[in-house]
Design an enzyme around this catalytic site. Structure first.
Site, PDB file in Angstrom:
ATOM      1  N   GLN A 111       0.820  -1.209   0.000  1.00 42.65           N
ATOM      2  CA  GLN A 111       0.000   0.000   0.000  1.00 42.65           C
ATOM      3  C   GLN A 111       0.860   1.268   0.000  1.00 42.65           C
ATOM      4  OE1 GLN A 111      -3.620  -0.767   0.541  1.00 42.65           O
ATOM      5  NE2 GLN A 111      -3.844   1.200  -0.463  1.00 42.65           N
ATOM      6  N   LYS A 114       1.886   1.856  -3.591  1.00 41.48           N
ATOM      7  CA  LYS A 114       0.685   2.112  -4.394  1.00 41.48           C
ATOM      8  C   LYS A 114       0.181   3.533  -4.160  1.00 41.48           C
ATOM      9  CE  LYS A 114      -2.335  -1.048  -3.830  1.00 41.48           C
ATOM     10  NZ  LYS A 114      -3.473  -1.973  -3.664  1.00 41.48           N
ATOM     11  N   LYS A 126      -2.909  -0.888   6.652  1.00 38.96           N
ATOM     12  CA  LYS A 126      -3.869  -1.947   6.337  1.00 38.96           C
ATOM     13  C   LYS A 126      -4.320  -2.558   7.643  1.00 38.96           C
ATOM     14  CE  LYS A 126      -5.702  -4.079   2.767  1.00 38.96           C
ATOM     15  NZ  LYS A 126      -6.037  -3.592   1.421  1.00 38.96           N
ATOM     16  N   GLY A 165     -12.474  -0.198   2.698  1.00 46.09           N
ATOM     17  CA  GLY A 165     -12.869  -1.607   2.573  1.00 46.09           C
ATOM     18  C   GLY A 165     -11.789  -2.441   1.906  1.00 46.09           C
ATOM     19  N   ASP A 166     -11.987  -3.744   1.931  1.00 40.92           N
ATOM     20  CA  ASP A 166     -11.159  -4.714   1.194  1.00 40.92           C
ATOM     21  C   ASP A 166     -11.998  -5.993   1.199  1.00 40.92           C
ATOM     22  OD1 ASP A 166      -8.263  -5.191   0.089  1.00 40.92           O
ATOM     23  OD2 ASP A 166      -8.593  -6.922   1.360  1.00 40.92           O
ATOM     24  N   THR A 209     -11.805   0.572  -8.188  1.00 37.48           N
ATOM     25  CA  THR A 209     -10.689  -0.375  -8.338  1.00 37.48           C
ATOM     26  C   THR A 209     -10.832  -1.147  -9.657  1.00 37.48           C
ATOM     27  OG1 THR A 209     -10.646  -0.562  -5.948  1.00 37.48           O
ATOM     28  CG2 THR A 209      -9.379  -2.185  -7.170  1.00 37.48           C
ATOM     29  N   ASN A 240     -16.470  -6.969  -5.215  1.00 38.86           N
ATOM     30  CA  ASN A 240     -16.459  -5.572  -5.654  1.00 38.86           C
ATOM     31  C   ASN A 240     -15.553  -5.340  -6.867  1.00 38.86           C
ATOM     32  OD1 ASN A 240     -14.630  -2.912  -5.227  1.00 38.86           O
ATOM     33  ND2 ASN A 240     -16.783  -2.460  -4.904  1.00 38.86           N
ATOM     34  N   SER A 385     -10.440   6.863  -3.078  1.00 37.17           N
ATOM     35  CA  SER A 385     -10.580   7.110  -1.635  1.00 37.17           C
ATOM     36  C   SER A 385      -9.925   8.444  -1.292  1.00 37.17           C
ATOM     37  CB  SER A 385      -9.896   6.005  -0.825  1.00 37.17           C
ATOM     38  OG  SER A 385     -10.750   4.900  -0.678  1.00 37.17           O
TER      39      SER A 385
HETATM   40  P1  NDP Z   1     -14.743  -8.864  -2.049  1.00 35.56           P
HETATM   41  O1  NDP Z   1     -14.851  -9.394  -0.680  1.00 35.56           O
HETATM   42  O2  NDP Z   1     -15.782  -7.958  -2.560  1.00 35.56           O
HETATM   43  O3  NDP Z   1     -14.603 -10.078  -3.092  1.00 35.56           O
HETATM   44  C1  NDP Z   1     -13.581 -11.004  -2.981  1.00 35.56           C
HETATM   45  C2  NDP Z   1     -13.765 -12.075  -4.033  1.00 35.56           C
HETATM   46  O4  NDP Z   1     -12.627 -12.919  -4.054  1.00 35.56           O
HETATM   47  C3  NDP Z   1     -14.948 -12.986  -3.728  1.00 35.56           C
HETATM   48  O5  NDP Z   1     -15.478 -13.475  -4.932  1.00 35.56           O
HETATM   49  C4  NDP Z   1     -14.285 -14.101  -2.913  1.00 35.56           C
HETATM   50  O6  NDP Z   1     -14.994 -15.327  -2.944  1.00 35.56           O
HETATM   51  C5  NDP Z   1     -12.976 -14.244  -3.641  1.00 35.56           C
HETATM   52  N1  NDP Z   1     -11.963 -14.739  -2.697  1.00 35.56           N
HETATM   53  C6  NDP Z   1     -11.605 -14.180  -1.514  1.00 35.56           C
HETATM   54  N2  NDP Z   1     -10.684 -14.934  -0.897  1.00 35.56           N
HETATM   55  C7  NDP Z   1     -10.472 -15.982  -1.702  1.00 35.56           C
HETATM   56  C8  NDP Z   1      -9.629 -17.112  -1.623  1.00 35.56           C
HETATM   57  N3  NDP Z   1      -8.817 -17.314  -0.563  1.00 35.56           N
HETATM   58  N4  NDP Z   1      -9.662 -17.993  -2.660  1.00 35.56           N
HETATM   59  C9  NDP Z   1     -10.476 -17.797  -3.726  1.00 35.56           C
HETATM   60  N5  NDP Z   1     -11.309 -16.742  -3.847  1.00 35.56           N
HETATM   61  C10 NDP Z   1     -11.299 -15.863  -2.852  1.00 35.56           C
HETATM   62  O7  NDP Z   1     -13.285  -8.171  -2.117  1.00 35.56           O
HETATM   63  P2  NDP Z   1     -12.739  -7.135  -3.174  1.00 35.56           P
HETATM   64  O8  NDP Z   1     -13.342  -7.375  -4.506  1.00 35.56           O
HETATM   65  O9  NDP Z   1     -12.795  -5.800  -2.564  1.00 35.56           O
HETATM   66  O10 NDP Z   1     -11.193  -7.536  -3.204  1.00 35.56           O
HETATM   67  C11 NDP Z   1     -10.640  -8.455  -4.162  1.00 35.56           C
HETATM   68  C12 NDP Z   1      -9.142  -8.233  -4.273  1.00 35.56           C
HETATM   69  O11 NDP Z   1      -8.895  -6.878  -4.704  1.00 35.56           O
HETATM   70  C13 NDP Z   1      -8.344  -8.395  -2.970  1.00 35.56           C
HETATM   71  O12 NDP Z   1      -7.063  -8.905  -3.272  1.00 35.56           O
HETATM   72  C14 NDP Z   1      -8.211  -6.963  -2.474  1.00 35.56           C
HETATM   73  O13 NDP Z   1      -7.100  -6.794  -1.620  1.00 35.56           O
HETATM   74  C15 NDP Z   1      -7.996  -6.248  -3.808  1.00 35.56           C
HETATM   75  N6  NDP Z   1      -8.254  -4.807  -3.791  1.00 35.56           N
HETATM   76  C16 NDP Z   1      -9.473  -4.313  -3.424  1.00 35.56           C
HETATM   77  C17 NDP Z   1      -9.706  -2.958  -3.450  1.00 35.56           C
HETATM   78  C18 NDP Z   1     -11.055  -2.381  -3.167  1.00 35.56           C
HETATM   79  O14 NDP Z   1     -11.215  -1.179  -3.401  1.00 35.56           O
HETATM   80  N7  NDP Z   1     -12.027  -3.135  -2.705  1.00 35.56           N
HETATM   81  C19 NDP Z   1      -8.618  -2.010  -3.770  1.00 35.56           C
HETATM   82  C20 NDP Z   1      -7.405  -2.624  -4.238  1.00 35.56           C
HETATM   83  C21 NDP Z   1      -7.238  -3.980  -4.221  1.00 35.56           C
HETATM   84  P3  NDP Z   1     -15.817 -15.808  -1.622  1.00 35.56           P
HETATM   85  O15 NDP Z   1     -17.062 -14.981  -1.636  1.00 35.56           O
HETATM   86  O16 NDP Z   1     -16.045 -17.251  -1.823  1.00 35.56           O
HETATM   87  O17 NDP Z   1     -14.926 -15.516  -0.441  1.00 35.56           O
END
Ligand code: NDP
Length: 453
Positions: A111, A114, A126, A165-166, A209, A240, A385
């Site tokens: 982070q 970034k 984080k 969020g994350d 994102t 997301n 953000s």
């Molecule tokens: P969400 O919780 O909205 O979605 C996460 C997705 O990834 C879900 O479909 C989830 O499936 C899947 N997932 C999570 N953990 C695992 C795992 N161990 N194995 C397989 N699938 C998995 O999170 P986001 O979309 O916000 O985040 C996704 C990625 O993007 C992360 O790496 C996050 O750090 C990164 N990110 C997010 C940002 C944001 O603004 N939100 C900013 C920058 C990066 P399930 O529902 O089954 O858990």
């Protein structure tokens, strides 16, 4: 210089036992930075690398709460305040059973670079918890968030540390966290981002994102005079980031073939169109269902279970042009990288944080495809953000177009920083070096200016 990286990694491992994701993130960055250290001995003299890998502060706390059956549950809460050289700590909160100190330290470390790349004044942080929101009622999630904030509130503030969020933390969780912060502090400030639109949130923050990762892919393609039009795309995740990645790919004329969750993935040969995307958003954000249900509804799709112990992920083994990993860390290993390259994928834009292992990254870089690492490609989320923080300070809101234009411009600038920097350091087209060095220099110079603190 290879010797320096080797010694550094030995120290990191000795000092931070059991944190493999943190070693991975540090080792990737340190390898790129050896190019900078050769040209700028001051960074070695000032021990900037040794300082930048040590969090300024780590907060670890108990989060007790009561479930719907009246039973007491205990989770662990964390906040890593990694670096505040260029602004207040900024970075998301992750609620997922896999959360531990090493994972949050890797995320906080990434982070820092970034946030610097966005050019906005934000340090790196984080946090999160090993709480699993899956299968919990809204009331349980609320009680957990309130208990989490009962401790976190004393460490954060709009000029100190601004979480977002994350994974597992979306609009619902930010709402509960903000409500409790406001009650405890008796003040309404921009202490969290990703807030609801009618209580201080920014337009485009939920989309940012995913949109940003697609803007970054479009910029990379531009260097070869190409666009996303008619490109076949693989997207992982269905949260997301994945959802808005799909939306922007469709806007730019691409076709999306896959989505996944932690149980499995769907391959839709007809493509995921807007109507199907709307269904996914409702399934995931409101009904909190599983991606398997997509294949029950749309007959053009096939669902396949993902075995977490398998040596490869079948989602990455389809013919395509582009891949947008948008689920989680290390979801693409060396075998997956070989499969992607064999299947013709030549654009990878990482929505997730560190989704590729070092073996996978080496293959992407060696094969000279367009590989956009997460700290550059997914910086649109934190950048927006930052725009939310600016709007909160002004007590004023920009329109959707204004925020989207700013986001687009920021992604174009990050792309330019990566290409210019990688060229300046003799590795043209290497976005990994471009992002690591581009993000590092500004933070390192600020640390030198501010003395040994
Ligand atoms: P969400 O919780 O909205 O979605 C996460 C997705 O990834 C879900 O479909 C989830 O499936 C899947 N997932 C999570 N953990 C695992 C795992 N161990 N194995 C397989 N699938 C998995 O999170 P986001 O979309 O916000 O985040 C996704 C990625 O993007 C992360 O790496 C996050 O750090 C990164 N990110 C997010 C940002 C944001 O603004 N939100 C900013 C920058 C990066 P399930 O529902 O089954 O858990």
């Amino acid at each position: 210089m290879a010797e320096f990286v080797k010694d550094l990694m030995a120290q990191v491992q000795a000092k931070n036992p059991g944190e493999p994701e943190f070693y991975q993130a540090v080792s990737e960055v340190a390898t790129s930075l050896s190019l900078v250290l050769e040209k700028n001995p001051i960074y070695r003299k000032e021990k900037i690398i040794e300082r930048i890998i040590e969090p300024e502060r780590v907060i670890l706390f108990r989060v007790p709460w009561v479930d719907d059956k009246g039973e007491v549950q205990i989770n662990r809460g964390f906040r890593i305040e990694m670096n505040s050289a260029i602004g207040p700590y900024k970075g998301g909160l992750r609620f997922h059973p896999s959360v531990n100190l090493g994972i949050l330290k890797f995320l906080a470390f990434e982070q820092v670079f970034k946030n610097s790349l966005t050019t906005l004044p934000m340090g790196g942080g984080k946090g999160g918890s090993d709480f699993d929101p899956k299968g919990k009622s809204d009331s349980e999630v609320m009680r957990f968030c309130q208990s989490f904030m009962n401790e976190l509130f004393r460490h954060i503030g709009s000029n100190t540390d601004v979480p977002a969020g994350d994974i597992g933390v979306g609009g619902r969780e930010i709402g509960y966290l903000f409500g409790q912060y406001k009650k405890l502090r008796n003040e309404f400030t921009g202490v969290l981002t990703g807030k609801g639109l009618n209580w201080g949130g920014s337009l485009i923050r939920p989309e940012a994102t995913g949109y940003g990762a697609v803007y970054f892919a479009a910029e990379m393609l531009k260097t070869r005079n190409e666009t996303l039009e008619n490109k076949n795309c693989l997207v992982s995740g269905s949260g997301n980031v994945a959802q808005y990645t799909v939306e922007k790919i469709l806007d730019l004329g691409g076709k999306v073939l896959t989505l996944s969750d932690s149980n499995g993935y769907i391959y839709d040969e007809a493509g995921i169109d807007r109507e199907k995307l709307k269904y996914v958003m409702e399934l995931k954000n409101e009904l909190r269902g599983r991606i398997k249900e997509y294949a029950d509804k749309f007959k053009s799709a096939v669902y396949t279970t993902i075995d977490p112990n398998s040596i490869f992920n079948p989602l990455w083994n389809h013919k395509a042009d582009c891949a947008f990993p948008s689920a989680t860390q290390n979801e693409i290993n060396g075998v997956d990288a070989t499969n992607l390259l064999r299947n013709g994928v030549y654009v990878i834009s990482e929505g997730a944080n560190m989704p590729s292992t070092i073996e996978a990254i080496n293959q992407f870089v060696d094969s000279k495809i367009l590989y956009g690492p997460g700290k550059a490609a997914n910086a649109g989320g934190v950048a927006t953000s930052g725009l939310e923080m600016a709007q909160n300070s002004m007590r004023f809101g920009w329109t959707r177009e204004e925020v989207d234009n700013r986001l687009h411009m920021i992604m174009q600038n990050i792309h330019k920083t990566c290409t210019d920097t990688s060229e300046r350091y003799g590795t043209p087209g290497n976005y990994v070096n471009g992002a690591n060095i581009g993000g590092f220099v500004k933070v390192a110079d600020a640390m030198i200016d501010q003395g040994i603190v």
